[in-house]
Write a protein that holds these residues in place. Structure first.
Motif, PDB file in Angstrom:
ATOM      1  N   LEU A 110      -6.467  -3.526   5.275  1.00 15.15           N
ATOM      2  CA  LEU A 110      -4.974  -4.032   5.618  1.00 15.15           C
ATOM      3  C   LEU A 110      -4.521  -3.310   6.891  1.00 15.15           C
ATOM      4  O   LEU A 110      -4.302  -3.356   8.067  1.00 15.15           O
ATOM      5  CB  LEU A 110      -3.395  -3.558   4.720  1.00 15.15           C
ATOM      6  CG  LEU A 110      -2.473  -4.153   4.827  1.00 15.15           C
ATOM      7  CD1 LEU A 110      -1.958  -4.555   4.024  1.00 15.15           C
ATOM      8  CD2 LEU A 110      -1.084  -2.318   5.423  1.00 15.15           C
ATOM      9  N   THR A 111      -5.383  -2.199   6.817  1.00 18.26           N
ATOM     10  CA  THR A 111      -4.748  -0.875   8.273  1.00 18.26           C
ATOM     11  C   THR A 111      -5.174  -0.990   9.616  1.00 18.26           C
ATOM     12  O   THR A 111      -4.865  -1.137  11.018  1.00 18.26           O
ATOM     13  CB  THR A 111      -4.599   0.398   7.774  1.00 18.26           C
ATOM     14  OG1 THR A 111      -6.174   0.442   7.264  1.00 18.26           O
ATOM     15  CG2 THR A 111      -3.647   0.904   6.891  1.00 18.26           C
ATOM     16  N   GLY A 159     -10.323   0.875   6.444  1.00 18.33           N
ATOM     17  CA  GLY A 159     -11.140  -0.435   6.909  1.00 18.33           C
ATOM     18  C   GLY A 159     -10.497  -2.210   6.527  1.00 18.33           C
ATOM     19  O   GLY A 159     -11.378  -3.111   6.734  1.00 18.33           O
ATOM     20  N   VAL A 211       2.230   8.177   9.048  1.00 18.51           N
ATOM     21  CA  VAL A 211       1.307   7.553   9.451  1.00 18.51           C
ATOM     22  C   VAL A 211       0.364   7.062   8.323  1.00 18.51           C
ATOM     23  O   VAL A 211      -0.278   7.578   7.606  1.00 18.51           O
ATOM     24  CB  VAL A 211       1.068   9.231  10.301  1.00 18.51           C
ATOM     25  CG1 VAL A 211      -0.278   9.466  10.287  1.00 18.51           C
ATOM     26  CG2 VAL A 211       1.697  10.583  11.038  1.00 18.51           C
ATOM     27  N   ARG A 246      -3.247   6.323   8.902  1.00 20.68           N
ATOM     28  CA  ARG A 246      -4.479   6.287   9.097  1.00 20.68           C
ATOM     29  C   ARG A 246      -5.152   5.222   9.473  1.00 20.68           C
ATOM     30  O   ARG A 246      -5.305   4.400   7.745  1.00 20.68           O
ATOM     31  CB  ARG A 246      -5.242   7.542   8.251  1.00 20.68           C
ATOM     32  CG  ARG A 246      -6.807   7.805   8.600  1.00 20.68           C
ATOM     33  CD  ARG A 246      -6.524   8.963   9.447  1.00 20.68           C
ATOM     34  NE  ARG A 246      -7.549   9.530  10.338  1.00 20.68           N
ATOM     35  CZ  ARG A 246      -8.486   9.385  11.461  1.00 20.68           C
ATOM     36  NH1 ARG A 246      -7.957   8.280  12.301  1.00 20.68           N
ATOM     37  NH2 ARG A 246      -9.690   9.607  11.043  1.00 20.68           N
ATOM     38  N   HIS A 269       0.904  -1.413   0.110  1.00 21.35           N
ATOM     39  CA  HIS A 269       0.558   0.188  -0.018  1.00 21.35           C
ATOM     40  C   HIS A 269       0.758   1.750   0.146  1.00 21.35           C
ATOM     41  O   HIS A 269       2.260   1.163   0.560  1.00 21.35           O
ATOM     42  CB  HIS A 269      -1.248  -0.302   1.334  1.00 21.35           C
ATOM     43  CG  HIS A 269      -2.216  -1.156   0.996  1.00 21.35           C
ATOM     44  ND1 HIS A 269      -3.117  -0.356   0.906  1.00 21.35           N
ATOM     45  CD2 HIS A 269      -2.036  -2.548   0.661  1.00 21.35           C
ATOM     46  CE1 HIS A 269      -4.474  -1.763   0.869  1.00 21.35           C
ATOM     47  NE2 HIS A 269      -3.416  -2.845   0.654  1.00 21.35           N
ATOM     48  N   PRO A 270       0.468   2.585  -0.770  1.00 16.96           N
ATOM     49  CA  PRO A 270       1.475   3.419  -1.113  1.00 16.96           C
ATOM     50  C   PRO A 270       1.107   4.482   0.696  1.00 16.96           C
ATOM     51  O   PRO A 270      -0.294   4.763   0.659  1.00 16.96           O
ATOM     52  CB  PRO A 270       0.442   4.025  -1.910  1.00 16.96           C
ATOM     53  CG  PRO A 270      -0.342   3.687  -2.367  1.00 16.96           C
ATOM     54  CD  PRO A 270      -0.797   2.516  -1.531  1.00 16.96           C
TER      55      PRO A 270
HETATM   56  C1  LIG Z   1       0.380   8.468  -3.238  1.00 16.79           C
HETATM   57  C2  LIG Z   1      -0.025   8.002  -2.111  1.00 16.79           C
HETATM   58  C3  LIG Z   1       0.063   8.324  -0.065  1.00 16.79           C
HETATM   59  C4  LIG Z   1      -0.829   8.103   0.466  1.00 16.79           C
HETATM   60  N1  LIG Z   1       0.079   8.605   1.767  1.00 16.79           N
HETATM   61  C5  LIG Z   1      -1.163   8.624   2.797  1.00 16.79           C
HETATM   62  C6  LIG Z   1      -0.643   8.343   4.172  1.00 16.79           C
HETATM   63  O1  LIG Z   1       1.082   9.297   4.448  1.00 16.79           O
HETATM   64  N2  LIG Z   1      -1.356   8.108   5.306  1.00 16.79           N
HETATM   65  C7  LIG Z   1      -1.635   7.151   5.151  1.00 16.79           C
HETATM   66  O2  LIG Z   1      -3.363   7.391   6.065  1.00 16.79           O
HETATM   67  N3  LIG Z   1      -2.841   7.048   3.965  1.00 16.79           N
HETATM   68  C8  LIG Z   1      -2.511   7.384   2.679  1.00 16.79           C
HETATM   69  N4  LIG Z   1      -2.502   7.327   1.335  1.00 16.79           N
HETATM   70  C9  LIG Z   1      -3.615   6.336   1.508  1.00 16.79           C
HETATM   71  C10 LIG Z   1      -3.280   4.882   1.797  1.00 16.79           C
HETATM   72  O3  LIG Z   1      -2.250   4.753   0.470  1.00 16.79           O
HETATM   73  C11 LIG Z   1      -5.066   4.139   2.139  1.00 16.79           C
HETATM   74  O4  LIG Z   1      -5.391   4.779   3.225  1.00 16.79           O
HETATM   75  C12 LIG Z   1      -4.192   2.636   2.462  1.00 16.79           C
HETATM   76  O5  LIG Z   1      -4.096   2.045   1.305  1.00 16.79           O
HETATM   77  C13 LIG Z   1      -5.824   1.936   2.820  1.00 16.79           C
HETATM   78  O6  LIG Z   1      -5.868   0.323   3.144  1.00 16.79           O
HETATM   79  P1  LIG Z   1      -6.970   0.049   3.747  1.00 16.79           P
HETATM   80  O7  LIG Z   1      -6.679  -1.731   3.085  1.00 16.79           O
HETATM   81  O8  LIG Z   1      -6.678  -0.654   4.869  1.00 16.79           O
HETATM   82  O9  LIG Z   1      -7.811   0.453   3.121  1.00 16.79           O
HETATM   83  P2  LIG Z   1      -9.887   0.119   2.517  1.00 16.79           P
HETATM   84  O10 LIG Z   1     -10.108   0.632   3.890  1.00 16.79           O
HETATM   85  O11 LIG Z   1      -9.072  -1.073   2.320  1.00 16.79           O
HETATM   86  O12 LIG Z   1      -9.722   1.654   1.712  1.00 16.79           O
HETATM   87  C14 LIG Z   1      -9.853   3.141   1.771  1.00 16.79           C
HETATM   88  C15 LIG Z   1      -9.456   3.669   0.647  1.00 16.79           C
HETATM   89  O13 LIG Z   1      -8.139   3.035   0.993  1.00 16.79           O
HETATM   90  C16 LIG Z   1      -7.736   3.500  -0.720  1.00 16.79           C
HETATM   91  N5  LIG Z   1      -6.969   1.952  -1.444  1.00 16.79           N
HETATM   92  C17 LIG Z   1      -6.875   0.823  -0.443  1.00 16.79           C
HETATM   93  N6  LIG Z   1      -6.235   0.279  -1.148  1.00 16.79           N
HETATM   94  C18 LIG Z   1      -5.051   1.422  -1.552  1.00 16.79           C
HETATM   95  C19 LIG Z   1      -4.389   0.669  -2.090  1.00 16.79           C
HETATM   96  N7  LIG Z   1      -3.214  -0.745  -2.617  1.00 16.79           N
HETATM   97  N8  LIG Z   1      -3.752   2.107  -2.597  1.00 16.79           N
HETATM   98  C20 LIG Z   1      -4.143   3.430  -3.248  1.00 16.79           C
HETATM   99  N9  LIG Z   1      -5.221   3.695  -2.078  1.00 16.79           N
HETATM  100  C21 LIG Z   1      -5.823   1.945  -1.692  1.00 16.79           C
HETATM  101  C22 LIG Z   1      -9.385   2.685  -1.061  1.00 16.79           C
HETATM  102  O14 LIG Z   1      -9.672   3.041  -2.478  1.00 16.79           O
HETATM  103  C23 LIG Z   1     -10.087   3.296   0.256  1.00 16.79           C
HETATM  104  O15 LIG Z   1     -10.239   4.729  -0.546  1.00 16.79           O
HETATM  105  C24 LIG Z   1      -1.685   7.271   0.108  1.00 16.79           C
HETATM  106  C25 LIG Z   1      -2.335   6.800  -0.538  1.00 16.79           C
HETATM  107  C26 LIG Z   1      -1.645   7.680  -2.117  1.00 16.79           C
HETATM  108  C27 LIG Z   1      -1.761   6.887  -3.315  1.00 16.79           C
END
Ligand SMILES: Cc1cc2nc3c(=O)[nH]c(=O)nc-3n(C[C@H](O)[C@H](O)[C@H](O)COP(=O)(O)OP(=O)(O)OC[C@H]3O[C@@H](n4cnc5c(N)ncnc54)[C@H](O)[C@@H]3O)c2cc1C
Length: 329
Positions: A117-118, A115, A110, A112, A89-90
């Protein structure tokens, strides 16, 4: 089986293999680095986010970059669809490497809690941390990157940085970079940086406390005008009940129209306000007070990003530039 299924699986597998190579090597400038595919990071869960600090081990990066993280460990691998090599994840790197070569370098993140992986990762870290009396715990991570870039912020006279939630990471690294370079005596045009951060609860400022303190000390050394405004968007009752009703934030806006802020210490001197920032006002002030070129950077949820874009549009010119990143935070 349908051909498209093979095609989809082949694309996914190719992406995993390519990413695998990136995990063990990276190119910075003309140099190729080989590194350990797994590093031991320090983690703790703090106010709905995971704070993660990863030893840089010779890796370098620049402001505004992000990496892909995957998480490893025997306990985590019980859910192979979330952890290990199946998901990366980014996340943006919140700090910049210190110019002091003798200082131990770490990448700070950081994450956040959302729902997927985080959420699982936060529950896992919280369980282990509780067993250790609330201390930060180690976690094996794989770091792939860095990727991306930020505009050349040091070429602008004024920086207005607007962040929402964990979207603080990207703009804070830009502020840190400009202040660090100014403190090191490098050519920096910037004389004023305003950081506006909307967060649910004041305690969340601790997510980036170390980087805020570091940035503040560089700014003081360089005599650079850095001001940090924290906008706390939820009432104590909304925070306790865990509700995210927009009406609770709206009611703060109503009550606190005359809010002139309160000086507090959160990673150095900051002004704390209740309610949402008036983005249109911040943009107008930043542009009108600037002695020259203004750069506006925003990172946060869709609604905030759209508001900043709308507020900045009338001013766009060669003297005013906008850079907007969006993600759920
Ligand atoms: C360039 C970039 C930088 C980021 N930097 C941060 C940061 O510094 N701090 C932070 O808290 N979050 C950041 N994010 C967002 C972070 O990547 C997602 O919140 C995280 O991947 C969610 O994981 P999850 O499985 O718990 O999410 P889910 O509960 O499955 O989804 C929550 C949200 O995250 C998005 N998401 C899920 N998986 C990915 C993925 N592999 N790539 C991109 N988006 C995804 C979903 O579309 C949805 O909008 C960044 C995203 C990008 C694109």
């Amino acid at each position: 089986m349908q051909d498209w299924v093979y095609a989809a699986v082949a694309i996914w597998a190719a992406e995993r293999v390519f990413r695998g190579f990136h995990h063990v090597g990276s190119v910075v400038g003309a140099r190729f680095f080989l590194r350990a595919p797994l590093v031991k990071a320090r983690t703790e869960v703090q106010d709905d986010a995971i704070k993660l600090s990863v030893p840089a081990n010779g890796q370098t990066w620049t402001a505004g970059q992000h990496v892909y993280l995957s998480f490893w460990g025997l306990d985590l691998l019980r859910r192979p669809w979330l952890f290990g090599w199946t998901q990366s994840h980014p996340f943006s790197i919140a700090n910049v490497p210190s110019a002091d070569a003798t200082a131990s370098r770490e990448m700070r993140f950081v994450l956040r809690v959302q729902g997927g992986l985080t959420r699982e990762l936060a529950a896992h870290i919280a369980r282990r941390s509780e067993a250790k009396g609330g201390q930060a715990v180690d976690c094996w991570v794989s770091v792939e990157g860095p990727h991306g870039s930020a505009p050349a912020a040091a070429d602008f006279d004024t920086l207005l940085l607007v962040a929402g939630g964990s979207g603080i990471t990207h703009p804070l690294s830009v502020a840190a970079d400009v202040c660090r370079r100014a403190a090191a005596g490098e050519a920096v045009v910037t004389s004023k940086i305003k950081l506006v951060w909307a967060l649910h609860r004041l305690e969340q400022a601790a997510w980036v406390q170390e980087t805020l303190e570091e940035t503040r000390s560089w700014a003081e050394k360089a005599n650079l005008d850095l001001s940090v405004s924290l906008y706390v968007t939820r009432t104590a009752s909304a925070a306790t009940s865990g509700t995210s009703s927009p009406s609770s934030s709206a009611s703060i806006d109503e009550e606190k129209k005359e809010d002139h802020g309160e000086e507090i210490n959160a990673g150095g001197k900051c002004r704390k306000y209740s309610g949402r920032p008036d983005v249109h006002d911040e943009v107008a002030k930043a542009v009108s007070d600037s002695p020259g070129r203004t750069l506006i950077i925003s990172c946060g949820p869709e609604a905030l990003a759209n508001e900043v874009a709308e507020a900045a549009t009338p001013y766009l010119s060669s003297a005013v530039k906008v850079d907007i990143a969006r993600f759920e935070c």
